[in-house]
Design an enzyme around this catalytic site. Structure first.
Site, PDB file in Angstrom:
ATOM      1  N   LEU A 273      40.761  42.680  40.948  1.00  0.00           N
ATOM      2  CA  LEU A 273      41.460  42.813  42.231  1.00  0.00           C
ATOM      3  C   LEU A 273      42.358  44.053  42.292  1.00  0.00           C
ATOM      4  O   LEU A 273      42.256  44.840  43.236  1.00  0.00           O
ATOM      5  CB  LEU A 273      42.308  41.548  42.490  1.00  0.00           C
ATOM      6  CG  LEU A 273      43.181  41.631  43.741  1.00  0.00           C
ATOM      7  CD1 LEU A 273      42.337  41.721  44.998  1.00  0.00           C
ATOM      8  CD2 LEU A 273      44.133  40.431  43.811  1.00  0.00           C
TER       9      LEU A 273
ATOM     10  N   TYR B 157      30.615  33.147  30.177  1.00  0.00           N
ATOM     11  CA  TYR B 157      31.692  33.958  29.594  1.00  0.00           C
ATOM     12  C   TYR B 157      32.732  33.050  28.939  1.00  0.00           C
ATOM     13  O   TYR B 157      33.061  33.195  27.752  1.00  0.00           O
ATOM     14  CB  TYR B 157      32.327  34.845  30.671  1.00  0.00           C
ATOM     15  CG  TYR B 157      33.595  35.507  30.217  1.00  0.00           C
ATOM     16  CD1 TYR B 157      33.590  36.388  29.138  1.00  0.00           C
ATOM     17  CD2 TYR B 157      34.817  35.242  30.834  1.00  0.00           C
ATOM     18  CE1 TYR B 157      34.763  36.983  28.701  1.00  0.00           C
ATOM     19  CE2 TYR B 157      35.986  35.834  30.415  1.00  0.00           C
ATOM     20  CZ  TYR B 157      35.955  36.706  29.347  1.00  0.00           C
ATOM     21  OH  TYR B 157      37.112  37.287  28.911  1.00  0.00           O
TER      22      TYR B 157
HETATM   23  N1  UFG Z   1      39.186  39.526  44.297  1.00  0.00           N
HETATM   24  C1  UFG Z   1      38.980  39.952  45.592  1.00  0.00           C
HETATM   25  N2  UFG Z   1      38.420  41.191  45.774  1.00  0.00           N
HETATM   26  C2  UFG Z   1      38.048  41.986  44.725  1.00  0.00           C
HETATM   27  C3  UFG Z   1      38.265  41.527  43.412  1.00  0.00           C
HETATM   28  C4  UFG Z   1      38.824  40.276  43.237  1.00  0.00           C
HETATM   29  O1  UFG Z   1      39.293  39.257  46.562  1.00  0.00           O
HETATM   30  O2  UFG Z   1      37.526  43.085  44.960  1.00  0.00           O
HETATM   31  C5  UFG Z   1      39.812  38.196  44.093  1.00  0.00           C
HETATM   32  C6  UFG Z   1      38.945  37.283  43.264  1.00  0.00           C
HETATM   33  O3  UFG Z   1      38.055  36.571  44.094  1.00  0.00           O
HETATM   34  C7  UFG Z   1      40.006  36.397  42.610  1.00  0.00           C
HETATM   35  C8  UFG Z   1      41.220  37.335  42.444  1.00  0.00           C
HETATM   36  O4  UFG Z   1      40.983  38.393  43.352  1.00  0.00           O
HETATM   37  O5  UFG Z   1      40.368  35.375  43.491  1.00  0.00           O
HETATM   38  C9  UFG Z   1      41.348  37.884  41.043  1.00  0.00           C
HETATM   39  O6  UFG Z   1      40.076  38.403  40.647  1.00  0.00           O
HETATM   40  P1  UFG Z   1      39.871  39.308  39.359  1.00  0.00           P
HETATM   41  O7  UFG Z   1      38.438  39.702  39.338  1.00  0.00           O
HETATM   42  O8  UFG Z   1      40.872  40.409  39.335  1.00  0.00           O
HETATM   43  O9  UFG Z   1      40.216  38.356  38.165  1.00  0.00           O
HETATM   44  P2  UFG Z   1      39.627  36.895  37.811  1.00  0.00           P
HETATM   45  O10 UFG Z   1      40.699  35.930  38.190  1.00  0.00           O
HETATM   46  O11 UFG Z   1      38.278  36.677  38.366  1.00  0.00           O
HETATM   47  O12 UFG Z   1      39.434  37.042  36.258  1.00  0.00           O
HETATM   48  C10 UFG Z   1      40.294  36.466  35.385  1.00  0.00           C
HETATM   49  C11 UFG Z   1      40.110  37.186  34.043  1.00  0.00           C
HETATM   50  C12 UFG Z   1      38.791  36.797  33.417  1.00  0.00           C
HETATM   51  C13 UFG Z   1      38.635  35.294  33.408  1.00  0.00           C
HETATM   52  C14 UFG Z   1      38.753  34.743  34.810  1.00  0.00           C
HETATM   53  C15 UFG Z   1      38.612  33.238  34.812  1.00  0.00           C
HETATM   54  O13 UFG Z   1      40.139  38.590  34.217  1.00  0.00           O
HETATM   55  O14 UFG Z   1      38.777  37.246  32.073  1.00  0.00           O
HETATM   56  O15 UFG Z   1      40.034  35.090  35.319  1.00  0.00           O
HETATM   57  O16 UFG Z   1      38.265  32.798  36.104  1.00  0.00           O
HETATM   58  F1  UFG Z   1      37.407  34.973  32.952  1.00  0.00           F
END
Ligand code: UFG
Length: 324
Positions: free
Chosen positions: A189, A140
């Site tokens: 999240l 991605y």
């Molecule tokens: N998380 C949980 N439970 C959930 C969902 C998420 O504990 O049900 C945690 C994830 O592990 C992470 C944090 O919450 O530590 C945030 O997760 P998100 O999925 O909300 O967002 P991300 O940080 O993974 O995603 C963001 C952007 C993406 C980008 C990514 C880069 O939305 O576009 O950061 O790592 F690619």
């Protein structure tokens, strides 16, 4: 201006369309509705087209005079990109190349591109500014960085003007406008947390408790989707006086751990968040926090929703009664 918002039926794109309309611009939305929602297209005309179908793109541009394109069409799930990389390179890179070629054929020479913190990979600094090394750790992020490179090359070769906006964690909603975050499946999240509040039988899974952070859970920089939208309007204005390819990191500059977000949501809603520990999720960096000084200095960008509770309140307003 007449603006083509590609991916305008999606989460960030629909909020950008709303803000562009409010600032007096004319909006046309192009979307294949694969993950977007027709109900979210409330400002401007919807053209159903696909960036992988050049004929449909040509038809969308035919007889129109767009002053610029804002490009949000993308596959955007980190985990899925690892298991299905061809889909990511095809949609995000080939699809964008199709769009850029059609823009060139129709003499549209300005684009704002939706990029991501994922272009940086694992951070080597506490705050990530634009000069931080770019070493994506998943397809991605790699696909978005390839487009950034294409835009830089196109600036030299064809005089294309571009601004890449690298979002950190887009969050919040504009429930009063009938738009908010709605993905299927939902992986983020804040929506998952608010759904767990509404349906305590399905508790939130907290991915990883042993990260090198103060409470062991991952730290992220949550930035409100309307603040992101405001940055897009500023990026359009910026291109008037700035030829070439530009990039800005967009975040609030403050990190919150998963546990801090849970506690803040409890304060905002007055409800306990049901959650349970779960193993680490593959590909999650421990900490991602933006240094957005360049956007502040050059675009004059100043986020309005600076506190995590402000952001959560708007997300909660949406999730209590989502319009789609
Ligand atoms: N998380 C949980 N439970 C959930 C969902 C998420 O504990 O049900 C945690 C994830 O592990 C992470 C944090 O919450 O530590 C945030 O997760 P998100 O999925 O909300 O967002 P991300 O940080 O993974 O995603 C963001 C952007 C993406 C980008 C990514 C880069 O939305 O576009 O950061 O790592 F690619």
């Amino acid at each position: 201006m007449h603006l083509l918002v590609c991916g305008g039926a999606g989460y960030v794109g629909s909020h950008v369309a709303r803000v562009l309309d409010a600032r007096g611009h004319r909006v046309t939305v192009l979307d294949n509705l694969s993950t977007g929602h027709a109900e979210a297209v409330r400002w401007g005309r919807l053209v159903e087209a696909d960036i992988l179908d050049v004929d449909s793109l040509e038809a969308a541009f035919h007889g129109q005079r767009f002053d610029a394109v804002l490009h949000f069409c993308a596959r955007s799930l980190v985990g899925e990109s690892v298991s299905a990389p061809y889909d990511y390179y095809e949609n995000n890179v080939v699809g964008t190349l199709n769009l850029l070629r059609v823009m060139r054929r129709h003499a549209v020479d300005r684009i704002v591109f939706s990029s991501t913190a994922a272009v940086f990979g694992n951070p080597v600094a506490a705050l990530i500014d634009e000069d931080h090394p770019k070493a994506p750790i998943n397809p991605y992020g790699a696909s978005k960085l390839m487009v950034e490179r294409m835009l830089a090359d196109a600036a030299h070769a064809y005089g294309l003007r571009s601004v890449c906006l690298r979002y950190f964690n887009a969050a919040g909603a504009s429930a009063e406008d009938g738009i908010g975050e709605s993905h299927k499946p939902e992986t983020h999240l804040i929506p998952n947390l608010l759904r767990a509040l509404i349906n305590p039988a399905a508790p939130l899974k907290v991915f990883g408790q042993d990260y090198p952070t103060p409470d062991g859970t991952c730290v992220r920089d949550y930035v409100h989707v309307l603040d992101l939208a405001d940055a897009h309007v500023r990026a359009l204005d910026h291109m008037d006086g700035a030829p070439g390819a530009h990039a800005f990191n967009l975040g609030n500059g403050t990190g919150f751990s998963v546990m801090q977000v849970i506690r803040a949501a409890e304060r905002v809603t007055g409800l306990p968040v049901p959650f349970e520990p779960a193993p680490r999720r593959a590909g999650d960096p421990p900490v991602l926090v933006a240094a957005s000084q360049r956007a502040r200095d050059i675009l004059g960008w100043s986020p309005v929703y600076t506190g995590i509770e402000d952001v959560l309140r708007t997300a909660w307003d949406w999730h209590r009664a989502p319009a789609f």
